[in-house]
Motif scaffolding. Sequence first.
Motif, PDB file in Angstrom:
ATOM      1  N   THR A  44      35.212  41.201  43.155  1.00  0.00           N
ATOM      2  CA  THR A  44      36.285  40.344  43.676  1.00  0.00           C
ATOM      3  C   THR A  44      37.610  40.529  42.940  1.00  0.00           C
ATOM      4  OG1 THR A  44      35.697  38.510  42.201  1.00  0.00           O
ATOM      5  CG2 THR A  44      34.567  38.621  44.334  1.00  0.00           C
ATOM      6  N   VAL A  45      37.583  41.196  41.784  1.00  0.00           N
ATOM      7  CA  VAL A  45      38.795  41.280  40.962  1.00  0.00           C
ATOM      8  C   VAL A  45      39.928  41.989  41.685  1.00  0.00           C
ATOM      9  CG1 VAL A  45      39.792  42.128  38.805  1.00  0.00           C
ATOM     10  CG2 VAL A  45      37.477  41.226  38.824  1.00  0.00           C
ATOM     11  N   ALA A  46      39.637  43.113  42.304  1.00  0.00           N
ATOM     12  CA  ALA A  46      40.689  43.898  42.950  1.00  0.00           C
ATOM     13  C   ALA A  46      41.391  43.083  44.027  1.00  0.00           C
ATOM     14  CB  ALA A  46      40.102  45.176  43.542  1.00  0.00           C
ATOM     15  N   HIS A  47      40.622  42.347  44.811  1.00  0.00           N
ATOM     16  CA  HIS A  47      41.206  41.534  45.874  1.00  0.00           C
ATOM     17  C   HIS A  47      42.101  40.444  45.284  1.00  0.00           C
ATOM     18  CE1 HIS A  47      41.578  39.714  49.808  1.00  0.00           C
ATOM     19  NE2 HIS A  47      41.168  38.549  49.323  1.00  0.00           N
ATOM     20  N   GLU A  48      41.638  39.795  44.216  1.00  0.00           N
ATOM     21  CA  GLU A  48      42.424  38.747  43.572  1.00  0.00           C
ATOM     22  C   GLU A  48      43.723  39.307  42.988  1.00  0.00           C
ATOM     23  OE1 GLU A  48      39.839  36.995  40.718  1.00  0.00           O
ATOM     24  OE2 GLU A  48      38.390  36.325  42.221  1.00  0.00           O
ATOM     25  N   ASP A  63      39.388  36.724  30.905  1.00  0.00           N
ATOM     26  CA  ASP A  63      37.977  36.471  31.212  1.00  0.00           C
ATOM     27  C   ASP A  63      37.082  37.681  30.991  1.00  0.00           C
ATOM     28  OD1 ASP A  63      38.688  33.896  31.913  1.00  0.00           O
ATOM     29  OD2 ASP A  63      38.886  34.372  34.045  1.00  0.00           O
ATOM     30  N   GLY A  64      37.686  38.825  30.658  1.00  0.00           N
ATOM     31  CA  GLY A  64      36.894  40.028  30.465  1.00  0.00           C
ATOM     32  C   GLY A  64      36.427  40.664  31.757  1.00  0.00           C
ATOM     33  N   ARG A  65      36.964  40.238  32.871  1.00  0.00           N
ATOM     34  CA  ARG A  65      36.601  40.825  34.173  1.00  0.00           C
ATOM     35  C   ARG A  65      37.379  42.118  34.409  1.00  0.00           C
ATOM     36  NH1 ARG A  65      38.210  36.796  38.272  1.00  0.00           N
ATOM     37  NH2 ARG A  65      36.812  37.895  39.720  1.00  0.00           N
TER      38      ARG A  65
END
Length: 415
Positions: A44-48, A63-65
Motif C-alpha cells: 500500500t505504500v506506493a499508492h499512499e 514507520d519503517g515501511r
Amino acid sequence: MLFSMLLSRVVHRGSLTVISANGRRRDFGDGTGRPVTVRLHDKTVAHELALNPYMNLGEAYMDGRMTVDPPATIYDLLDVLTGNLGTKFAGPAFEIYGALRRAKRRIDQHNPIGKAQKNVAHHYDLDGGIYDLFLDRDKQYSCAYFQRPDMTLEEAQLAKKRHIAAKLRIEPGMRVLDIGCGWGGMALTLAEETGAEVVGVTLSKEQHKVATRRAEERGLSNQVEFRLQDYRTIKENFDRVVSVGMFEHVGVGHFREYFDGVMKLLSHDGVALIHTIGRLDGPGSTNPWIAKYIFPGGYIPALSEMSGTVERSGLFMTDIEILRLHYAETLREWRRRFMEKRETAVRIYDERFCRMWEFYLAGSETSFRNEGMVVFQMQLAKQIATLPLTRDYMVEDERHLNAEPQKQQRLLAGD
C-alpha cells in the motif's frame, strides 16, 4: 503504477531506484550522482505516496515501511527529490498539492494565545536531552552565521549573536526584550557583552526553567529576567526588541498582530531586529508533515508578506539582510551530531522518534540547499533618524565585539 508515473515526471536528474514490495525494480533519473535505492515494504505504500507525498513520505520512513539502502541515507533521497523539484523539471505535478495547502493555511496557522502555547510545547518541551545531543553548548536552536567556512558550530553561533547585537546598537543600561528567548543564550550574551538589561519571554516551560537556571549560574539574575509569557500580554516599553527564530511560529493570519505588537513594545526611538527563516519563491504553505509532527501552527514567510505588513504597522524598515546557505550548514552540523548520538536518542525516546528527527533534519537541510529557503534579518525602527546613515557602524560594532579573545573563549565554553 501511479507512484512510478509521479516519479518519472519529477526525477530527471540523479540516480534513484525504487524496489517495490513484490521485488519489482524501477530506475529514475539520468544516472548521475550518488545512487539511492529505496525499498517499499508493503503493497500500500506506493499508492499512499502517490496520493499525498508531502505527508506520507515522512510517515512511511518513520514507520519503517520505506527504507533507504546503505550507504545512502534519507538525506540522499530527499536531496534527489528536492533537487529536482527545485528545477523546471517538476512541472505542474506538485502544484495541486501546494494550492490545496495554501487554501487552508489561515485555518492551520490560527495561533491565539492559548493555542500558541500548546504548539510551542509540542516541539520545545521535549526531553531536554534530545537538544543536548546536537546543539552547541549555548543551545542556540536557530541559524548560525559562518563568517569563515572553517568555523565550528560554537563559533558560528556566537558570531550570529554578535552579528545581531551589532545591528541593534545596544548601549549599556538599555532595556531589551527577547521575544522567543529559547534557552536564554541570546539574552545572556546581550547582557554580558553590551551591559543591557534584558527580558526574555518564552511559551516553553522547559526553556524557561533552563534559561532561569543559566542566569542564576552566571550571576546575571539582576540583569536578565526570563518570563513564561506571551509577548502579546506585555505592557512595558523597551529600547530594543530582538526576535530570533520565533516569527516562523506566528502564523500568516497573525503577522499584523505581531508587527503592531513590536510597534507598541518599542520606546519612541526604539529599534528591533527580526531574524526568521524565509522563502524566496513568494507566499506558500507549510509542509503538512512538518505541521503535524514538528511545528504545528508554523509558517515560513515570504519577504513580500513581511514587508507589506510592516508598512501598515507604522514601523520603518531600515535594513534587510538575506543569509544564504548558512542554515544549510547549520543543519548539516546538527544532523552529523545527532547521528553520532543516535543510540542515546533511541534510549531517550524510541526508534520511530529518531527516524522522525532524521527526516526533519535532512528535509530541512535539503530545503535550504535546493528549494529557496533562506534567513531574513529585518531591522525595524520607529524613527527614521535613530540609526547612523550608513551600515559602517554594524561592521565597526561587530569588529569590536569580536576583538576580545578572552571573553570569546569564555562564551564558547558556555560559562
